[in-house]
Design a protein around this motif. Sequence first.
Motif, PDB file in Angstrom:
ATOM      1  N   SER A  14      44.197  23.209  45.488  1.00  0.00           N
ATOM      2  CA  SER A  14      42.938  22.750  44.919  1.00  0.00           C
ATOM      3  C   SER A  14      43.220  22.053  43.602  1.00  0.00           C
ATOM      4  O   SER A  14      43.790  22.646  42.687  1.00  0.00           O
ATOM      5  CB  SER A  14      41.974  23.931  44.704  1.00  0.00           C
ATOM      6  OG  SER A  14      40.692  23.468  44.326  1.00  0.00           O
ATOM      7  N   ASN A  19      43.595  18.820  48.204  1.00  0.00           N
ATOM      8  CA  ASN A  19      42.762  19.989  48.463  1.00  0.00           C
ATOM      9  C   ASN A  19      42.847  20.411  49.921  1.00  0.00           C
ATOM     10  O   ASN A  19      42.811  19.569  50.827  1.00  0.00           O
ATOM     11  CB  ASN A  19      41.307  19.684  48.109  1.00  0.00           C
ATOM     12  CG  ASN A  19      41.141  19.373  46.638  1.00  0.00           C
ATOM     13  OD1 ASN A  19      40.944  20.266  45.827  1.00  0.00           O
ATOM     14  ND2 ASN A  19      41.251  18.092  46.271  1.00  0.00           N
ATOM     15  N   THR A 149      32.972  21.726  45.683  1.00  0.00           N
ATOM     16  CA  THR A 149      33.628  20.930  44.645  1.00  0.00           C
ATOM     17  C   THR A 149      33.118  19.499  44.785  1.00  0.00           C
ATOM     18  O   THR A 149      32.270  19.214  45.611  1.00  0.00           O
ATOM     19  CB  THR A 149      35.169  20.980  44.781  1.00  0.00           C
ATOM     20  OG1 THR A 149      35.571  20.313  45.991  1.00  0.00           O
ATOM     21  CG2 THR A 149      35.689  22.410  44.807  1.00  0.00           C
ATOM     22  N   GLU A 171      33.980  24.220  41.800  1.00  0.00           N
ATOM     23  CA  GLU A 171      34.671  23.245  40.961  1.00  0.00           C
ATOM     24  C   GLU A 171      34.568  23.568  39.470  1.00  0.00           C
ATOM     25  O   GLU A 171      33.488  23.838  38.946  1.00  0.00           O
ATOM     26  CB  GLU A 171      34.072  21.859  41.212  1.00  0.00           C
ATOM     27  CG  GLU A 171      34.697  20.759  40.371  1.00  0.00           C
ATOM     28  CD  GLU A 171      34.297  19.382  40.844  1.00  0.00           C
ATOM     29  OE1 GLU A 171      35.204  18.632  41.207  1.00  0.00           O
ATOM     30  OE2 GLU A 171      33.087  19.083  40.867  1.00  0.00           O
ATOM     31  N   ASN A 173      36.340  21.166  37.130  1.00  0.00           N
ATOM     32  CA  ASN A 173      37.231  20.010  37.138  1.00  0.00           C
ATOM     33  C   ASN A 173      37.819  19.692  35.776  1.00  0.00           C
ATOM     34  O   ASN A 173      39.020  19.440  35.655  1.00  0.00           O
ATOM     35  CB  ASN A 173      36.485  18.790  37.676  1.00  0.00           C
ATOM     36  CG  ASN A 173      37.298  17.525  37.613  1.00  0.00           C
ATOM     37  OD1 ASN A 173      37.096  16.682  36.732  1.00  0.00           O
ATOM     38  ND2 ASN A 173      38.245  17.389  38.528  1.00  0.00           N
ATOM     39  N   HIS A 198      31.990  14.986  38.728  1.00  0.00           N
ATOM     40  CA  HIS A 198      32.570  16.308  38.915  1.00  0.00           C
ATOM     41  C   HIS A 198      31.964  17.306  37.937  1.00  0.00           C
ATOM     42  O   HIS A 198      31.534  16.944  36.838  1.00  0.00           O
ATOM     43  CB  HIS A 198      34.082  16.262  38.680  1.00  0.00           C
ATOM     44  CG  HIS A 198      34.830  15.455  39.689  1.00  0.00           C
ATOM     45  ND1 HIS A 198      35.217  15.967  40.909  1.00  0.00           N
ATOM     46  CD2 HIS A 198      35.277  14.168  39.660  1.00  0.00           C
ATOM     47  CE1 HIS A 198      35.866  15.037  41.587  1.00  0.00           C
ATOM     48  NE2 HIS A 198      35.904  13.933  40.850  1.00  0.00           N
ATOM     49  N   GLY A 204      30.527  24.540  35.983  1.00  0.00           N
ATOM     50  CA  GLY A 204      30.911  25.484  37.022  1.00  0.00           C
ATOM     51  C   GLY A 204      30.437  26.891  36.708  1.00  0.00           C
ATOM     52  O   GLY A 204      29.929  27.602  37.588  1.00  0.00           O
ATOM     53  N   HIS A 223      39.567  22.678  42.018  1.00  0.00           N
ATOM     54  CA  HIS A 223      39.546  21.231  41.773  1.00  0.00           C
ATOM     55  C   HIS A 223      39.778  20.899  40.298  1.00  0.00           C
ATOM     56  O   HIS A 223      39.131  20.018  39.723  1.00  0.00           O
ATOM     57  CB  HIS A 223      38.244  20.609  42.266  1.00  0.00           C
ATOM     58  CG  HIS A 223      38.418  19.202  42.765  1.00  0.00           C
ATOM     59  ND1 HIS A 223      38.545  18.126  41.909  1.00  0.00           N
ATOM     60  CD2 HIS A 223      38.493  18.687  44.016  1.00  0.00           C
ATOM     61  CE1 HIS A 223      38.677  17.014  42.612  1.00  0.00           C
ATOM     62  NE2 HIS A 223      38.664  17.334  43.904  1.00  0.00           N
TER      63      HIS A 223
END
Length: 269
Positions: A14, A19, A149, A171, A173, A198, A204, A223
């Motif tokens: 990831s 991924n 993600t 995610e 990121n 993202h 997140g 991610h």
Amino acid sequence: MNSDDTMRVSVLASGSTGNACYIETDQERILVDAGLSGKKIEGLMASIGRTMNDVDSLLVTHEHSDHRKSVGILARRYPKLNVYANKGTWDAMAPRIGKVSLEQENLFAPGTVQTLGDIDVESFAVSHDAAEPQFYALHHHNKTFVILTDTGQVTDHMEGVISDADGYLVECNHDIQMLENGDYSWSLQQRIMSDHGHLSNVDGANVLMDVMGNHTKHIFLGHRSQHNNMKSLAHLTVASMMEDNDYGVGHDFELLDTEAEQASNLIVI
């Protein structure tokens, strides 16, 4: 193998470079995305004691290379492998993955459920700069594992689909300050932070606190950008925000890190 009511999950890789996630039950073995070379994915599978011959179905989320790199290679190498994606993704990735047998090619529209073996897979659209990106909630008996993600925002509808899952891959990121102070162009920074980009570490954490519930026991942070984040920083940011809001990190649930090219242990969900 597993007892009847459980799933096992390994996040094979990831990150921004590739991924893949493996999910198994007694009857079904699923790979979500194939964003590394075929050889690399075979090696990652071997590291958890599995082979691609074990895999029944490959679900593709969108056509970006870090999610579909070896889709065509694996389909040709393993002719019993069923590949699923929505029409927009199939159309966008077809010129890039080479020939896939019509017998292996399956349409999976957003907002629908397909039963694969003893897993009900629910697809849901996300907000990302791809043709028709979607991710998946996998349901097996009373257990659910969610992969989310590659989205710049999480809508109320998305939260409704993924709420109170037993496990998540979500995610984290980028760190916003690292992104803003890094060497990415302004336009690329804006793309990453946009509603079609993202989720940051903070994003997140906020999404997780909105959707997780009493059933949630395992959370993978995924991610992660190799340029604009660090594993320790993502983990610390999410854990600190959760602890500040009285979430029992390490007690009520596990917060798990992922790697760009190293599989996690098979976790029982």
